[in-house]
Design a protein around this motif. Structure first.
Motif, PDB file in Angstrom:
ATOM      1  N   GLY A 145      13.468   9.317   3.049  1.00 41.05           N
ATOM      2  CA  GLY A 145      12.484  10.328   3.443  1.00 41.05           C
ATOM      3  C   GLY A 145      11.065   9.805   3.470  1.00 41.05           C
ATOM      4  N   ALA A 146      10.855   8.586   2.994  1.00 42.02           N
ATOM      5  CA  ALA A 146       9.488   8.046   3.034  1.00 42.02           C
ATOM      6  C   ALA A 146       9.421   6.695   3.738  1.00 42.02           C
ATOM      7  N   SER A 147      10.570   6.187   4.245  1.00 45.35           N
ATOM      8  CA  SER A 147      10.454   4.921   4.977  1.00 45.35           C
ATOM      9  C   SER A 147      10.477   5.141   6.486  1.00 45.35           C
ATOM     10  N   SER A 196       6.204  15.683   3.862  1.00 44.29           N
ATOM     11  CA  SER A 196       4.917  15.370   3.240  1.00 44.29           C
ATOM     12  C   SER A 196       4.508  13.925   3.501  1.00 44.29           C
ATOM     13  N   ASN A 197       5.482  13.030   3.611  1.00 44.66           N
ATOM     14  CA  ASN A 197       5.097  11.632   3.804  1.00 44.66           C
ATOM     15  C   ASN A 197       4.679  11.310   5.230  1.00 44.66           C
ATOM     16  N   PHE A 198       5.006  12.176   6.177  1.00 43.71           N
ATOM     17  CA  PHE A 198       4.429  11.972   7.515  1.00 43.71           C
ATOM     18  C   PHE A 198       2.907  12.055   7.404  1.00 43.71           C
ATOM     19  N   LEU A 205       1.825  17.315  -7.389  1.00 51.14           N
ATOM     20  CA  LEU A 205       0.933  16.826  -6.328  1.00 51.14           C
ATOM     21  C   LEU A 205       1.724  16.139  -5.220  1.00 51.14           C
ATOM     22  N   TYR A 206       2.784  15.421  -5.614  1.00 50.99           N
ATOM     23  CA  TYR A 206       3.597  14.699  -4.629  1.00 50.99           C
ATOM     24  C   TYR A 206       4.199  15.679  -3.623  1.00 50.99           C
ATOM     25  N   SER A 207       4.684  16.817  -4.128  1.00 50.53           N
ATOM     26  CA  SER A 207       5.294  17.795  -3.220  1.00 50.53           C
ATOM     27  C   SER A 207       4.242  18.585  -2.454  1.00 50.53           C
ATOM     28  N   TRP A 237      17.256   9.888  -0.987  1.00 58.50           N
ATOM     29  CA  TRP A 237      16.353  10.760  -0.223  1.00 58.50           C
ATOM     30  C   TRP A 237      14.895  10.344  -0.403  1.00 58.50           C
ATOM     31  N   TYR A 238      14.569   9.813  -1.588  1.00 59.13           N
ATOM     32  CA  TYR A 238      13.188   9.331  -1.744  1.00 59.13           C
ATOM     33  C   TYR A 238      12.935   8.182  -0.760  1.00 59.13           C
ATOM     34  N   ALA A 239      13.885   7.236  -0.737  1.00 58.39           N
ATOM     35  CA  ALA A 239      13.681   6.039   0.087  1.00 58.39           C
ATOM     36  C   ALA A 239      13.732   6.353   1.577  1.00 58.39           C
ATOM     37  N   SER A 282      11.809  -2.995   4.366  1.00 53.63           N
ATOM     38  CA  SER A 282      11.680  -3.676   3.067  1.00 53.63           C
ATOM     39  C   SER A 282      11.296  -2.683   1.978  1.00 53.63           C
ATOM     40  N   TRP A 283      10.383  -1.785   2.322  1.00 47.75           N
ATOM     41  CA  TRP A 283       9.927  -0.814   1.314  1.00 47.75           C
ATOM     42  C   TRP A 283      11.074   0.059   0.819  1.00 47.75           C
ATOM     43  N   PHE A 284      12.016   0.371   1.719  1.00 47.11           N
ATOM     44  CA  PHE A 284      13.148   1.241   1.367  1.00 47.11           C
ATOM     45  C   PHE A 284      13.778   0.791   0.039  1.00 47.11           C
ATOM     46  N   SER A 315       0.827  -1.207   0.000  1.00 46.63           N
ATOM     47  CA  SER A 315       0.000   0.000   0.000  1.00 46.63           C
ATOM     48  C   SER A 315       0.864   1.261   0.000  1.00 46.63           C
ATOM     49  N   TRP A 316       2.118   1.147   0.424  1.00 47.49           N
ATOM     50  CA  TRP A 316       3.019   2.308   0.423  1.00 47.49           C
ATOM     51  C   TRP A 316       3.783   2.411  -0.905  1.00 47.49           C
ATOM     52  N   THR A 317       3.610   1.401  -1.763  1.00 46.77           N
ATOM     53  CA  THR A 317       4.252   1.474  -3.078  1.00 46.77           C
ATOM     54  C   THR A 317       3.257   2.074  -4.063  1.00 46.77           C
ATOM     55  N   TRP A 318       3.399   3.370  -4.270  1.00 46.53           N
ATOM     56  CA  TRP A 318       2.516   4.094  -5.174  1.00 46.53           C
ATOM     57  C   TRP A 318       3.142   4.145  -6.560  1.00 46.53           C
ATOM     58  N   ALA A 319       2.384   4.727  -7.500  1.00 46.07           N
ATOM     59  CA  ALA A 319       2.987   5.031  -8.802  1.00 46.07           C
ATOM     60  C   ALA A 319       4.193   5.939  -8.575  1.00 46.07           C
ATOM     61  N   ALA A 320       4.050   6.904  -7.645  1.00 49.43           N
ATOM     62  CA  ALA A 320       5.134   7.855  -7.379  1.00 49.43           C
ATOM     63  C   ALA A 320       6.397   7.160  -6.874  1.00 49.43           C
ATOM     64  N   THR A 321       6.216   6.084  -6.108  1.00 52.20           N
ATOM     65  CA  THR A 321       7.379   5.374  -5.558  1.00 52.20           C
ATOM     66  C   THR A 321       8.304   4.911  -6.682  1.00 52.20           C
ATOM     67  N   LEU A 322       7.691   4.522  -7.775  1.00 50.11           N
ATOM     68  CA  LEU A 322       8.463   4.016  -8.910  1.00 50.11           C
ATOM     69  C   LEU A 322       8.859   5.150  -9.847  1.00 50.11           C
TER      70      LEU A 322
END
Ligand SMILES: NC(N)=O
Length: 669
Positions: free
Chosen positions: A92-94, A261-263, A426-428, A88-90, A294-296, A64-71
């Motif tokens: 900052g969102a894990s 934003s991911n908080f 939108l992500y930002s 920083w993506y990984a 794992s998501w990282f 559920s935390w793997t969005w289109a944006a994640t990829l």
């Protein structure tokens, strides 16, 4: 980008694959009911029986935390900022998922029978505060759902030429079907399946780029290509303009925006609370820690592969835009990864990336659907419309919401596209709009002193601060307020920081002026729904329920219907059990704090401040680390859940054998 695949691929995967998948998921749900004796109660439908094991919850969190944006967005920041982007993506969102383990276990201790986090707000603070957080929760679901379809449809259109609007409406179709049929439990099984496919494709791309590709084929060759790319178009704000350094000011700025934003999208999205609710109490902490770590690997490994490959291969004639560079609008729309995949693997790469994005979008969409459905069912219908609803009525409402929101998702994505808002924007932006509620929600569960005034004023005041900071910064920086100026990193950074810090500070100041002393007895007394018996305040409430009402009277607020609990049913922990959960909570606090400090401070900052530019050997080690991490994640979220569920799987296979042959299962042994 000229479509690499025909429209038939688009419809085939989006519609055909979606419907086949829905059929398989529905069949699995029927098999579970038949051979494991699972019943369709509202508790099963919305809380998956509250006994899901560690591996499956971890896999569902990852999915559920793997969005289109994640990829897509992770690859875009790799393309723009070099190797710091994926990191920083990984990171900052894990860390949010790791830290959420504390809220997850405290939810088990303080409100073990909750269906949504909003029930806690309602019981503790009453109706007005409930409205405020209901607004933030639904806003989060709306933003995330629209973003999923916005990113997903952009990729489908770019790769196949399929009509974007058709993609927006058809992508959620299969998901609606299996979520309608199986509820939260079905989304868990689907999440697992999606995670397996996602991890395999991530590893496929990594091994292709770094081991078998004739264009790259090794970390050393990639290193050379990145040096050549930096010579042609150095990265502004990176030390020596290199793609091979963590000393990237824009990368760092993105990291902070990402973190803030991911908080919001973890802590205010009922979807992650629902996974905690569904987890068995002793699995909760482990599931979130394993899930976060794992998501990282997904954004880190994938973007270190595809985003970086796009930089390296742009000057190669096999790159789809050759001899031109990617347009900034395509980068922001998330099209870096599809371009790199096509350069690396041609048609096969396009199909793999299409499948990857389809899996990410549909699994996250199913999580959003069931999250919205439970909020609307428990926090709107049961709280304000029909407090005496039976389990059957709750399931009916939930079905209607799943179908309705499934359609609305598509409409939202189309509106955003028409307005000109893309995935990157939108992500930002999401944190600017929702992160002011993060600390007030956290304090509602963890801090007895947060008072009712703080709980209302902080998220709304923080939102005013964030929007003001965002727009003022856009005006100061660009001299005007337009879509482009409000989308700059500087404006987004100001808005995101304003939201997270503003909401937290307002709550702390107001609470310290007149501290509350909440005991959480009210939240502990919330009961589960029993499907065919309706609780009444006078006949069925336990003394704890009365305590809940009393607590509310003391705070001067009108009691809400949530305290009118159904009789019996639900968890209630004795002292020994609570001591075990308290120990798990302490473990969650220190372990998630240590990992957070490592991931956002100790690991990246020395590399940032030292201006270190990677040597060939260091880059090779970095790539090996990313691939090893992805392999460990694959084991954790694909093999471990199977191992944990081996007995249940055995039961199912025995039952199926018996049903198929009419013989006793022991005959098969
Ligand atoms: N889930 C995210 N932030 O990719």
């Amino acid at each position: 980008m000229a479509a690499v695949l025909s429209e038939a691929y688009g419809y085939g995967i989006v519609l055909g694959f979606g419907l086949v998948f829905a059929g398989i998921m529905t069949l699995i749900t029927m098999i579970q009911k038949r051979f494991l004796g699972e019943k369709v109660t509202s508790e099963e439908y919305m809380a998956a029986g509250r006994d899901v094991k560690t591996g499956l919850v971890a896999s569902a969190v990852v999915s559920s935390w793997t969005w289109a944006a994640t990829l897509l967005q992770s690859s875009s920041v790799a393309y723009k900022y070099g190797i710091s982007g994926p990191f920083w993506y990984a990171s900052g969102a894990s860390v949010q998922v790791l830290l959420f383990s504390v809220l997850a276990i405290e939810l088990k201790r303080k409100c073990p029978n909750a269906h949504t986090f909003l029930e806690i707000i309602s019981i503790r603070y009453g109706r007005r505060t409930h409205f405020v957080f209901l607004f933030f929760a639904l806003l989060t679901n709306i933003i995330v759902s629209a973003m999923l379809l916005l990113g997903g449809s952009a990729v489908v259109t770019a790769l196949t030429g399929m009509n974007t609007y058709a993609a927006c409406f058809l992508l959620p179709l299969g998901v609606i079907i299996y979520t309608l049929f199986g509820g939260l439990k079905a989304t868990f099984i689907a999440d697992y399946t999606h995670t397996v496919v996602i991890m395999i494709i991530v590893l496929l791309f990594s091994f292709t780029a770094y081991a078998t590709s004739d264009l790259i084929g090794s970390p050393g060759r990639m290193y050379d290509l990145l040096h050549e790319a930096a010579a042609l178009h150095p990265v502004s704000g990176n030390h020596e303009g290199s793609y091979l350094t963590m000393a990237s000011s824009q990368g760092l700025m993105f990291g902070i925006i990402n973190l803030c934003s991911n908080f919001g999208t973890v802590f205010i999205d009922n979807c992650y609370w629902q996974r905690a609710i569904a987890a068995s109490p002793h699995s909760t902490v482990k599931a979130y820690l394993i899930g976060g770590l794992s998501w990282f690997a997904i954004p880190f490994t994938l973007a270190t592969t595809l985003g970086i490959s796009a930089v390296a291969l742009e000057s190669n004639e096999r790159f789809p835009t050759f001899p031109n560079r990617l347009l900034p609008s395509d980068v922001s729309a998330g099209l870096v990864a599809p371009h790199a995949a096509v350069a690396l693997l041609g048609h096969g790469g396009a199909v793999a990336v299409l499948l990857l994005v389809f899996m990410a979008v549909t699994s996250a969409a199913s999580a959003e659907l069931i999250a919205v459905s439970s909020v609307c069912t428990f926090d709107v219908y049961r709280t304000y419309i029909n407090p005496m609803a039976t389990g059957k009525q709750l399931i009916n409402v939930s079905h209607a919401v799943v179908a309705g929101f499934g359609l609305i998702m598509g409409v939202l994505a189309v509106i955003l596209k028409e307005v000109g808002i893309d995935l990157g924007y939108l992500y930002s932006l999401m944190g600017v709009l929702i992160s002011s509620a993060v600390l007030p929600v956290t304090f509602s569960l963890l801090w007895k002193k947060q008072n009712g005034t703080a709980a209302i004023v902080a998220p709304l005041g923080g939102l005013c601060i964030s929007i003001t900071a965002w727009l003022v910064c856009a005006k100061l920086y660009a001299g005007e307020i337009t879509l482009a100026s409000t989308g700059t990193d500087q404006a987004m950074l100001a808005g995101n920081l304003g939201a997270l810090i503003g909401g937290g500070l307002i709550s702390i100041v107001i609470s310290l002026i007149k501290p509350d002393n909440y005991t959480f007895d009210g939240t502990r007394s919330l009961k589960q729904v029993t499907d065919d018996v309706v609780g009444t305040p006078d006949s069925n409430n336990s003394s704890e329920d009365v305590a809940a009402v009393d607590e509310k009277k003391v705070s001067g607020e009108k009691a809400t219907t949530l305290e009118v609990a159904a009789p019996k049913g639900g968890w209630a922990f004795d002292a020994e059990e609570d001591a075990k959960l308290a120990k798990a909570s302490r473990f969650a606090r220190w372990s998630s704090a240590v990992m957070t400090v490592i991931l956002i401070l100790l690991w990246p900052l020395p590399m940032f401040f030292s201006n270190y530019v990677f040597s060939r050997g260091f880059y090779t080690g970095w790539v090996v680390l990313s691939i090893v991490w992805a392999i460990c994640s694959t084991i954790a979220v694909t093999i471990y859940p199977l191992w944990e569920s081996r007995r249940a799987l055995g039961e199912v296979f025995k039952g199926m054998y018996k049903a198929a042959t009419g013989r006793s299962s022991t005959a098969a042994v």
